[in-house]
Enzyme design. Structure first.
Site, PDB file in Angstrom:
ATOM      1  N   ARG A   1       3.037 -10.898  -0.803  1.00 18.96           N
ATOM      2  CA  ARG A   1       4.317 -10.719  -1.034  1.00 18.96           C
ATOM      3  C   ARG A   1       4.880 -11.825  -0.526  1.00 18.96           C
ATOM      4  NH1 ARG A   1       6.416  -7.458   1.429  1.00 18.96           N
ATOM      5  NH2 ARG A   1       4.682  -6.253   2.590  1.00 18.96           N
TER       6      ARG A   1
ATOM      7  N   TYR B   1       0.636 -12.093  -7.937  1.00 21.53           N
ATOM      8  CA  TYR B   1      -0.051 -11.009  -6.967  1.00 21.53           C
ATOM      9  C   TYR B   1       0.681 -10.169  -6.597  1.00 21.53           C
ATOM     10  CZ  TYR B   1      -3.617 -10.581  -3.249  1.00 21.53           C
ATOM     11  OH  TYR B   1      -4.570 -10.095  -2.655  1.00 21.53           O
TER      12      TYR B   1
ATOM     13  N   LYS C   1       6.387  -1.834  -5.461  1.00 23.01           N
ATOM     14  CA  LYS C   1       7.375  -1.954  -4.590  1.00 23.01           C
ATOM     15  C   LYS C   1       8.710  -2.341  -5.060  1.00 23.01           C
ATOM     16  CE  LYS C   1       4.237  -2.072  -1.230  1.00 23.01           C
ATOM     17  NZ  LYS C   1       3.937  -1.210  -0.176  1.00 23.01           N
TER      18      LYS C   1
ATOM     19  N   HIS D   1       8.273   4.620   1.887  1.00 22.95           N
ATOM     20  CA  HIS D   1       7.255   3.840   1.955  1.00 22.95           C
ATOM     21  C   HIS D   1       5.899   4.928   2.915  1.00 22.95           C
ATOM     22  CE1 HIS D   1       5.025  -0.202   3.306  1.00 22.95           C
ATOM     23  NE2 HIS D   1       4.382   0.396   2.214  1.00 22.95           N
TER      24      HIS D   1
ATOM     25  N   SER E   1       3.128  -2.302   5.942  1.00 29.52           N
ATOM     26  CA  SER E   1       1.872  -2.723   5.194  1.00 29.52           C
ATOM     27  C   SER E   1       0.742  -3.068   6.055  1.00 29.52           C
ATOM     28  CB  SER E   1       2.492  -3.574   4.290  1.00 29.52           C
ATOM     29  OG  SER E   1       3.369  -3.436   3.383  1.00 29.52           O
TER      30      SER E   1
ATOM     31  N   CYS F   1      -1.211  -1.283   7.901  1.00 26.57           N
ATOM     32  CA  CYS F   1      -1.396  -0.680   9.346  1.00 26.57           C
ATOM     33  C   CYS F   1      -2.343   0.795   8.969  1.00 26.57           C
ATOM     34  CB  CYS F   1      -0.054  -0.202   9.935  1.00 26.57           C
ATOM     35  SG  CYS F   1       0.695  -1.726  10.545  1.00 26.57           S
TER      36      CYS F   1
ATOM     37  N   ASP G   1       0.640   5.271  -0.511  1.00 24.74           N
ATOM     38  CA  ASP G   1       1.532   4.223  -0.202  1.00 24.74           C
ATOM     39  C   ASP G   1       3.284   4.415  -0.462  1.00 24.74           C
ATOM     40  OD1 ASP G   1       2.051   1.446   0.709  1.00 24.74           O
ATOM     41  OD2 ASP G   1       2.246   0.951  -1.455  1.00 24.74           O
TER      42      ASP G   1
ATOM     43  N   ARG H   1      -7.487  -7.558  -1.787  1.00 26.95           N
ATOM     44  CA  ARG H   1      -7.104  -5.932  -2.033  1.00 26.95           C
ATOM     45  C   ARG H   1      -8.250  -5.487  -3.101  1.00 26.95           C
ATOM     46  NH1 ARG H   1      -2.346  -3.661   0.263  1.00 26.95           N
ATOM     47  NH2 ARG H   1      -1.342  -5.249   1.283  1.00 26.95           N
TER      48      ARG H   1
HETATM   49  O1  SAT Z   1       1.562  -6.357  -2.297  1.00 24.55           O
HETATM   50  S1  SAT Z   1       1.984  -4.885  -2.123  1.00 24.55           S
HETATM   51  O2  SAT Z   1       3.511  -5.130  -1.617  1.00 24.55           O
HETATM   52  O3  SAT Z   1       1.756  -4.257  -3.135  1.00 24.55           O
HETATM   53  C1  SAT Z   1       1.100  -4.458  -0.711  1.00 24.55           C
HETATM   54  C2  SAT Z   1       1.891  -4.139   0.379  1.00 24.55           C
HETATM   55  O4  SAT Z   1       2.577  -5.183   1.153  1.00 24.55           O
HETATM   56  O5  SAT Z   1       2.038  -2.854   1.133  1.00 24.55           O
HETATM   57 MN    MN Z   2       2.779  -0.676   1.215  1.00 24.63          MN
END
Ligand code: SAT
Ligand code: MN
Length: 619
Positions: free
Chosen positions: A85, A228, A237, A257, A280, A282, A305, A400
């Site tokens: 992101r 991405y 998100k 979240h 994110s 963690c 998530d 990922r």
């Molecule tokens: O790239 S994402 O936002 O889907 C993953 C994350 O940062 O939690």
């Molecule tokens: Mn996340």
């Protein structure tokens, strides 16, 4: 070839019969803006998955993994400039700047719309525009929502197929009159310019100029320039957190979240449901799929998530996982750290930016198998142990796996229950080497909000433009995901707590990452985090007492199940060491952080800061 102009009649002719007029008109309008060569309506079928993934393999964007090792699974490599992101290019375009708040990038909606018109103009030349209907949450469920993503990326379509309920059923919901969120996405790499000059495609098309934009008043999403993850899979998100959080505030629910898990006490059969928010990368996926090391408990996964939560008929808070898959961080995932995620990813999965082995399987740092003598790294180059010795990595830190949740061996039998599962406790965590104890319980509901608001964590690789390792405030783990003013969001939490009274779940602050003076993580973590969950559910059941401390209420050493692990009283004391001076400094920093919200900061939060200081002074 010259640009095509689309008429409503022509778009309708190519659309499924049930597509309503308003949708056809919107698709026509966006097609005339982005100027694709063709429009394709995704139905979410297996046949479509096979056809599109074959095409991607043919084009070279996908590498088919060895079907004997990883059936129906693929590897994609992105460009090094498009690996996570981009928070600096993520905008909340509310009418008033104060509604986006100081922690979001705000842009004037009228100006941003003009900019977007410019960049999207012709951005799909030479490509197909995919129309992707999707449902967040079980199709038709009372907490679920539908959307349409228009995208010029087949990679996005295939990821959306895993991550959402994508295709026909979602379109039917729209045909039946469900309100839908319009989301336009383009990688921003047209294959032709306005004069008709062609250029060849590349394996990972994207654009250096990126815009990830949200219009909360109209529920619109526009995303340009990236292919991405959270930048491009707009159900995640952008919709399920940024737009949904603004809807939730308007309509009295919550978009968070948070992972969702069920803990079953096998002796009594009693079930508890816990949500947990961590920044994110963690360990949310690990906690969601935890294998308890203490006997008598079973964990099953509802989500890893995002949680959408609403008050149920009995006045308790019920949560659904709006997603249908997991978009998990690969490095560090192994049969040792997360066997259930490894099992989930055995087939029907997409891997992005991991390494490829010579026998056609995937590899990443921290996976069980030692590094083989030869790999192809995430750049597509040869990689040997000599490269590793130089400190290079074969898989990107934010590489990922995209995997169907239904394949998780411990997926909760009620993970698709439309009404959700009733929540017993809410956890907030982060990566903290110092200060924050293993677990602390709120004193009162407003203290729970304070705990969430003061979350700070050592940053990870989940965003390109945040320095990994540095401590950053990440209130409610929502800093990059809250669609409106963060202080108003705290106010909304306080309101929900008020509304639900003592039925609102208690909040716990947790920290698995505390280090000793030599820099070693003290707590074993992973499956042993079940010991923390055990204490929490016994607390909520009123079975154990707690000791009052500076940051909250702590477990008593003798109440806490430490059977079979090497945590003695001295280690325990390290885990719960609370240094008043360090906390005084942290409260000064927190106060300064809060000051940016001005008079939007709820008085209850300020009062909690004062109470915190009183506890420090009394220590
Ligand atoms: O790239 S994402 O936002 O889907 C993953 C994350 O940062 O939690
Ligand atoms: Mn996340």
């Amino acid at each position: 070839m010259t640009d095509k102009t689309y008429s409503v009649e022509e778009v309708r002719a190519g659309a499924p019969a049930e597509a309503p007029e308003k949708l056809i008109e919107w698709v026509t309008e966006k097609a005339n803006l982005t100027k694709p060569d063709s429009i394709y309506w995704a139905d979410g079928s297996e046949e479509e998955w096979t056809r599109l993934s074959d095409e991607m393999v043919e084009a070279g964007t996908f590498t088919r993994l060895n079907p004997e090792k990883r059936p129906n699974s693929f590897l994609a490599r992105s460009l090094p400039s498009d690996v996570a992101r981009v928070e600096s290019r993520t905008f909340i375009c509310s009418e008033k700047e104060e509604d986006a708040g100081p922690t979001n990038h705000w842009a004037d909606p009228v100006e941003m719309k003009a900019t977007l018109k410019g960049v999207f103009d012709g951005s799909m030349r030479g490509r197909t525009m995919y129309v992707v209907p999707f449902s967040m949450g079980p199709v038709g469920g009372p907490i679920s929502q539908v959307g349409i993503e228009l995208s010029d990326s087949a990679y996005v379509v295939l990821n959306m197929k895993i991550m959402t309920r994508m295709g026909k059923a979602a379109l039917n919901e729209i045909a039946n009159g469900a309100e839908w969120v319009p989301a336009l996405h383009s990688v921003g790499y047209p294959l032709r310019d306005a004069e008709g000059n062609e250029r060849p495609d590349v394996l990972w098309p994207c654009n250096d100029e990126k815009y990830i934009t949200h219009f909360p008043e109209t529920n619109e999403i526009f995303s340009y320039g990236s292919g991405y993850g959270g930048n491009a899979l707009l159900g995640k998100k952008c919709f399920a957190l940024r737009i949904a959080s603004t809807m939730a505030r308007r309509d009295g629910w919550m978009a968070e979240h948070m992972l969702i898990l069920r803990l079953t006490d096998e002796k009594t059969g009693k079930q508890y449901h816990v949500t947990a928010a961590f920044p994110s990368a963690c360990g949310k996926t690990n906690l969601a799929m935890l294998q308890p090391t203490i006997p008598g408990y079973k964990v099953s996964t509802v989500g890893d998530d995002i949680a959408w939560m609403r008050p149920g008929p009995d006045g308790r808070l019920y949560a659904i996982n709006p997603e249908a898959g997991f978009f998990g961080v690969a490095p560090g995932t192994s049969y040792k750290t997360n066997p259930m995620a490894m099992e989930t990813a055995r087939a029907n999965s997409i891997f992005t930016n991991v390494a490829l082995t010579d026998d056609g399987d995937v590899w990443w740092e921290g996976i069980d198998d030692p590094m083989p003598d030869h790999l192809i790294d995430w750049h597509g180059n040869d990689f040997t142990p000599a490269d590793a010795a130089e400190g290079k990595v074969a898989a990107h830190g934010n590489s990922r796996f995209t995997v169907p949740a239904s394949q998780c061996p411990i997926i909760c039998e009620d993970w698709e229950a439309p009404q959700g599962v009733p929540i017993d406790a809410i956890l907030f965590g982060g990566r903290r080497a110092t200060n924050v104890p293993l677990v602390a319980e709120q004193y009162e509901p407003a203290h729970g909000v304070f705990i969430g608001a003061s979350v700070a964590s050592e940053a990870t690789s989940a965003a390109t433009d945040v320095k990994a390792g540095a401590l950053r405030h990440d209130p409610f783990a929502m800093l990059p995901f809250c669609g409106y003013n963060m202080a108003d969001y705290w106010g909304h939490w306080l309101e929900m707590q008020d509304k639900l009274g003592d039925k609102f779940p208690k909040v716990y602050q947790v920290n698995w990452f505390r280090k000793d003076d030599d820099g070693h993580i003290i707590w074993p973590g992973f499956g042993d985090n079940s010991r923390v969950l055990d204490w929490i559910v016994r607390r909520t059941a009123g079975e154990v007492e707690a000791t009052d401390g500076i940051t909250g209420r702590y477990p008593k050493f003798e109440d806490f199940n430490l059977d079979g692990i090497d945590v003695d009283k001295a280690t325990w004391d390290q885990l719960f060491e609370v240094d008043p001076d360090a906390w005084a400094a942290e409260m000064d920093d927190t106060e300064e952080y809060f000051s940016q919200f001005g008079d939007k900061l709820p008085a209850e939060v300020t009062a909690q800061l004062e109470k915190f200081r009183e506890r420090i002074a009394a220590a």
